[in-house]
Scaffold this motif. Structure first.
Motif, short mmCIF file in Angstrom:
data_model
loop_
_atom_site.label_atom_id
_atom_site.label_comp_id
_atom_site.label_asym_id
_atom_site.label_seq_id
_atom_site.Cartn_x
_atom_site.Cartn_y
_atom_site.Cartn_z
N THR A 108 0.81 -0.98 -0.10
CA THR A 108 -0.13 0.05 0.00
C THR A 108 0.80 1.19 0.08
N LEU A 109 0.74 2.22 -0.88
CA LEU A 109 1.35 3.45 -1.08
C LEU A 109 0.22 4.55 -0.77
N ARG A 110 0.59 5.41 0.15
CA ARG A 110 -0.18 6.36 0.67
C ARG A 110 0.39 7.73 0.35
N PHE A 111 -0.54 8.64 -0.15
CA PHE A 111 -0.01 9.84 -0.58
C PHE A 111 -1.09 10.79 0.14
N ALA A 112 -0.86 11.99 0.09
CA ALA A 112 -1.57 13.01 1.09
C ALA A 112 -1.65 14.34 0.38
N VAL A 113 -2.60 15.32 0.51
CA VAL A 113 -2.52 16.70 0.46
C VAL A 113 -1.48 17.39 1.19
N ASN A 114 -0.73 18.11 0.56
CA ASN A 114 0.55 18.44 1.36
C ASN A 114 0.26 19.77 2.09
N THR A 115 -0.40 19.74 3.33
CA THR A 115 -0.84 20.50 4.15
C THR A 115 0.25 21.12 4.98
N ALA A 116 0.28 22.25 5.65
CA ALA A 116 1.46 22.67 6.63
C ALA A 116 1.48 21.97 7.89
N TYR A 117 0.25 21.32 8.14
CA TYR A 117 0.25 20.49 9.27
C TYR A 117 0.09 19.08 9.23
N LEU A 118 0.53 18.42 8.15
CA LEU A 118 0.33 17.13 7.61
C LEU A 118 1.23 16.36 8.60
#
Length: 752
Positions: free
Chosen positions: A55-65
Motif C-alpha cells: 500500500t502506497l499512501r499519498f496526502a494533500v501537502n498541508t502545513a500541518y500534515l
C-alpha cells in the motif's frame, strides 16, 4: 479552525520473492540484464511472480500534515470527485469518478514497494528520473487495482476517518508541467461492455463441414475443447443454429436445432460459441454470476445473502434466458434492473454493491427539513421527458440469435395504457421493453413490469438538489429513502407536505454533503396475492408446474396459483402419448385454480392404414388426452372447453381394395390412414380437423361401395369399418382431484 486531511491509498502489485533466490528462477545476464523492481512489468519470469501487494499512501501537502503522525507522501495537489448516480429501475446508473492530481519530484527509491536492490544499482536513483516517471514504467498495470480516498481532520486516526473505495481506471502523465494523475471509478465500471461480455467469446470453430443430419462435430484448434468448452452445454454454430452437446476432447456430440432454430449445414471455420442459460433463477443469483464470473467483480463486494433476502421479500419473480452471443454485462444487468424494478449501486463506504427492489418509502424515515437543509440550497427540477403513459413489454423470445430489440422476435406482448393520463397531458408517451428474461406464459410478470413503470412515471418524478452540513442531524446515505419538507412543496390547499424521495447522487464535500434526490412514485403491488401463469398463445404439451417454476419461487401451503388459458387460445398436443396439459406436482395445501376461457385439447388419433395386399387393414389409433392431474385443482370456466382427441377411423379391406381411415379431431389432428385402391372410383381418406374428424376413404368396385371409418370428432371414438375405430382421448385423467366452480364444455371420458 478545522484542519482537514485527505489521503489516497493505492494497493500496488509487488513480488514477495527476491531476484534469483529460492523460488525465483531468474538468472542475471540470462533472463534480464539487471534485476527487476519486483513489479509485473519488470519481472523477467512472470509465471513465478508472487503478488504481495504493498500500500502506497499519498496526502494533500498541508502545513500541518506532519502533525498528524500519519506516514504519507505529501504530493497531492487536487482531488476532483464526480459522484455517480443511482438509476431507479432503469439501468446501472452512471459511475462515480475520482481524479487525483499530484506533483512530480525526484525520488530515491528507498521505501517499501520500490527498489529492493537499491544498494546494488550502479546509479544514484535520486539523480535519475522522477517519482512518477519511474512509477509509470514499473507499474503500468494498475487498472482495477484498489484505491481509497480517506478524509478526516487533524487528531483523528486513519481508522476514524471516512474511507471511500474505488478501483484504478487509468493513469495520466507525468506531464511537461510535472503533474501526474490517477483516475479511479466505482466497482460497477468492471461491468462495462469494453471489458465484460457474457458469454465470453469462444475461440473454437468447425474443423470440417457438417450437414443438417450430422450428430457430431470436431472443433479446432487442437485442444480447444479441454481449454474452453464444458463437458455438456449449449452452443451456437455459425450464428444461425443452437445445439445442445456433450464433449469428449475436441469432439462434440450434438442435438441439433434447439431453442426454435433449425438444423442446417455449416462450413469449416464456422464459429462454435458457448451459450449461457439461466433457467428459473432469482435475479440476485443471475446478477451475481454476471458480475463475478464475467465482469471480474470480487465476490466479497457482493452481499448475495442480503440481495436474496431483498428479492425474495419484495420481488418474488424468477427469470429465464438463453444468452447465445457475447453481450455486455452492463446491458444484461440493465435489463434485469428494469424488468425486475430494482436499483443497483456501489456503496463506496462499505465496499459493497447494493441491490434494492423499488418499494414504498417508510413513514419513519429521516426528514430533510428547514433545520437540516442549508439555506438557499434546495432546488426542484421537473423531468417531463421521463413521463410514460404506455408500456409495451415484448416477451417469450423466439430465437436467441436474432436481435433482442426486434418485435418480430417475440411471441407475446403486454401493453398497458393510461388513457386518463394521455388525455390530461394531451399526448401519449410510449416506452418499449424487449424482454429476453420473461418466457412463454409470463404475461402476469410482464404486466407487473408495466404496472411499475406506469406507477413510477405516469406523472414524471421531480429531481431535488440540496446541501446538508457534515456532522448534522442527518448523514445521508446513497440509495436510501427520505422525506423532504420545504415551503415550495405543497398540496392543493397550499399546505406543506412531506414528500418521499430517494437519494440518487451523493457528493461528499469536506464540510457538507451535496445531495440529489428523485421524487418517489410507486404503485403498490400485492405480492401476497395469487401468482398467475397466463397462456395467451396456442401452445403444446404444457407441464403447468414447470412453467410456474420459470417465474416464481416454490409455492408453499396456503399459496394460491392461477393457471389461465385465455379466450381463443388452445393448449394442444403433438403426440397421443402426452396430455395437452399436465398440471404437475404441487405441495399439499397449495390452491391451484385452472381458469379456462379457451380450450385444452388432445391430439387426434391417426386413421387406420392399408399398406398393400399382403397386409390387412389396421384399426384406427386412439386419440390423445387433454388434461392430466394428480394434484387437487379447482376448475373455473368462462366459455372454456376440455376436449379429448378424437379416435382415428378404422381401415377397411374389401377384396383387394385397401382403404384408409380418417384422422381424429384434435389440436394437432390425426393423420389420414394410408390407402391402396386398385380398381373403380376412389376417394382418399382425410386428416382430422380441430373440430371434426376426417372422412374415411371409399372405393366403388363391381357396383358396390366400400368405405373405411371416419375419424371421431372432439372427444369421440373413430368409426369402425372392417377394423375398429380408435378410442376417444380422455378429457380429464384424474377427475377425483378436480373441483368445479364452473363446468366447462367437456368432451371425452373422465377417469381417475
Amino acid at each position: 479552525m478545522t484542519k482537514a486531511l485527505t489521503f489516497v491509498e493505492i494497493d500496488i502489485p509487488y513480488c514477495a520473492l527476491s531476484y534469483g533466490v529460492g523460488a525465483c528462477p531468474a538468472v542475471l545476464g540470462v533472463d534480464s540484464d539487471m534485476k527487476c523492481f519486483n513489479s509485473p512489468a519488470t519481472c523477467p519470469v512472470r509465471p513465478s511472480f508472487v503478488d504481495a501487494p504493498v500500500t502506497l499512501r499519498f496526502a494533500v501537502n498541508t502545513a500541518y500534515l506532519a502533525e498528524s503522525g500519519i506516514d504519507a507522501i505529501g504530493c497531492i495537489e487536487d482531488v476532483s470527485f464526480t459522484p455517480g448516480t443511482v438509476s431507479l429501475g432503469k439501468d446501472l446508473g452512471t459511475r462515480a469518478s475520482l481524479r487525483i492530481t499530484m506533483s512530480d519530484f525526484p525520488w530515491g527509491d528507498a521505501a517499501p514497494g520500490f527498489d529492493k536492490y537499491l544498494a546494488e544499482r550502479p546509479y544514484d536513483p535520486f539523480k535519475v528520473g522522477t517519482f512518477w516517471g519511474k512509477f509509470r514504467a514499473r507499474q503500468p498495470y494498475l487498472r482495477s487495482r484498489p484505491l481509497r480516498i480517506i478524509q478526516g481532520i487533524l487528531g483523528q486516526t486513519l481508522a476514524d476517518m471516512e474511507t471511500r473505495h474505488f478501483l484504478v481506471e487509468s493513469l495520466d502523465g507525468p506531464t511537461k508541467d510535472n503533474r501526474f494523475s490517477i483516475i479511479a471509478k466505482d466497482a460497477l465500471k468492471l461491468a462495462d461492455g469494453d471489458r465484460a461480455q457474457a458469454p465470453v467469446m469462444s475461440r473454437g470453430f468447425l474443423f470440417v463441414d457438417i450437414d443438417e443430419e450430422a450428430t457430431s462435430a470436431q472443433i479446432t484448434p487442437a485442444g480447444i475443447g479441454d481449454i474452453e468448452y464444458p463437458a455438456t452445454g449449449i452452443v451456437a454454430i455459425g450464428g444461425s443454429e443452437i445445439c445442445s452437446f456433450t464433449r469428449t476432447g475436441d469432439m462434440l456430440t450434438l442435438v441439433r436445432g434447439q431453442f426454435n432454430t433449425e438444423a442446417a449445414s455449416h462450413s469449416a471455420g464456422d464459429r462454435v460459441q458457448i451459450c449461457i442459460r439461466y433457467l428459473s433463477q432469482d435475479p440476485a443469483d443471475i446478477l451475481a454470476d454476471l458480475l463475478i464470473n464475467y465482469a471480474g467483480v470480487p465476490a466479497d463486494y457482493i452481499p448475495l445473502t442480503a440481495w436474496k433476502t431483498e428479492t425474495t421479500s419484495f420481488l418474488r419473480n424468477l427469470y429465464t434466458a438463453l444468452i447465445a452471443e457475447p453481450t455486455s454485462v452492463s446491458t444484461l444487468a440493465a435489463e434485469l434492473v428494469e424488468q425486475g424494478a430494482f436499483a443497483v449501486w456501489w456503496d463506496d463506504i462499505n465496499k459493497l454493491i447494493k441491490l434494492q427492489v423499488l418499494r414504498q418509502i417508510g413513514t419513519d424515515v429521516a426528514l430533510f427539513s428547514d433545520d437540516v437543509v442549508m439555506q438557499g440550497s434546495l432546488t426542484a427540477t421537473d423531468q417531463p421527458d421521463r413521463r410514460i403513459s404506455q408500456v409495451w413489454t415484448y416477451f417469450a423470445q423466439i430465437n436467441a440469435l436474432k436481435k433482442v430489440d426486434d418485435a418480430d422476435n417475440y411471441r407475446s406482448c403486454s401493453a398497458t395504457v393510461d388513457l386518463q393520463a394521455e388525455g390530461d397531458y394531451g399526448s401519449p408517451a410510449i416506452k418499449k421493453i424487449y424482454s429476453r428474461w420473461i418466457g412463454e406464459g409470463g404475461r402476469a410478470v410482464a404486466n407487473r413490469v408495466n404496472d411499475i413503470q406506469i406507477g413510477r412515471f405516469g406523472q414524471p418524478p421531480r429531481k431535488f438538489k440540496l446541501d446538508t452540513m457534515r456532522g448534522g442531524r442527518i448523514t445521508p446515505i446513497l440509495g436510501a429513502g427520505y422525506k423532504i419538507n420545504a415551503r415550495t412543496i405543497q398540496d392543493a390547499t397550499g399546505a406543506r407536505i412531506d414528500l418521499p424521495a430517494q437519494i440518487t447522487k451523493l457528493d461528499p464535500k469536506p464540510d457538507r454533503f451535496g445531495v440529489e434526490l428523485e421524487e418517489f412514485r410507486f404503485t403498490f403491488l400485492d405480492l401476497d396475492g395469487p401468482r398467475a401463469v397466463i397462456f395467451d398463445l396456442d401452445t403444446y404439451n404444457i407441464n403447468a408446474r414447470s412453467i410456474y417454476d420459470q417465474f416464481y419461487p416454490a409455492p408453499e401451503e396456503g399459496d394460491e396459483v392461477k393457471l389461465i388459458v385465455e379466450e381463443g387460445v388452445t393448449v394442444g398436443s403433438r403426440s397421443t402419448d402426452m396430455p395437452a396439459m399436465n398440471i404437475g406436482d404441487w405441495p399439499v395445501g397449495v390452491i391451484v385454480r385452472l381458469i379456462i376461457r379457451g380450450r385444452i385439447q388432445g391430439r387426434g388419433g391417426d386413421g387406420g392404414n392399408y399398406r398393400g395386399s399382403s397386409i390387412l387393414a389396421e384399426p384406427g389409433k386412439d386419440g390423445g388426452d387433454a388434461l392430466l392431474t394428480r394434484s387437487p385443482i379447482v376448475i373455473e370456466s368462462d366459455g372454456g372447453e376440455i376436449f379429448g382427441g378424437g379416435g382415428g377411423g378404422g381401415g377397411n379391406n374389401v377384396f383387394i381394395q385397401g382403404l384408409g381411415g380418417g384422422g381424429g379431431a384434435g389440436f394437432n389432428p390425426g393423420e389420414a390412414g394410408a390407402q391402396q385402391s386398385r380398381f373403380g372410383d376412389t376417394t382418399y381418406p382425410q386428416a382430422g380437423k380441430r373440430d371434426a374428424g376426417g372422412a374415411g376413404g371409399t372405393a366403388t368396385f363391381g357396383g358396390g361401395l366400400s368405405s373405411a371409418g371416419a375419424g371421431g370428432g372432439p372427444g369421440l371414438p373413430g368409426e369402425a369399418s372392417g377394423k375398429s375405430g380408435g378410442a376417444a382421448g380422455t378429457a380429464i385423467d384424474g377427475i377425483s382431484f378436480v373441483t368445479f366452480d364452473d363446468v366447462p364444455d367437456i368432451r371425452g371420458p373422465q377417469i381417475n
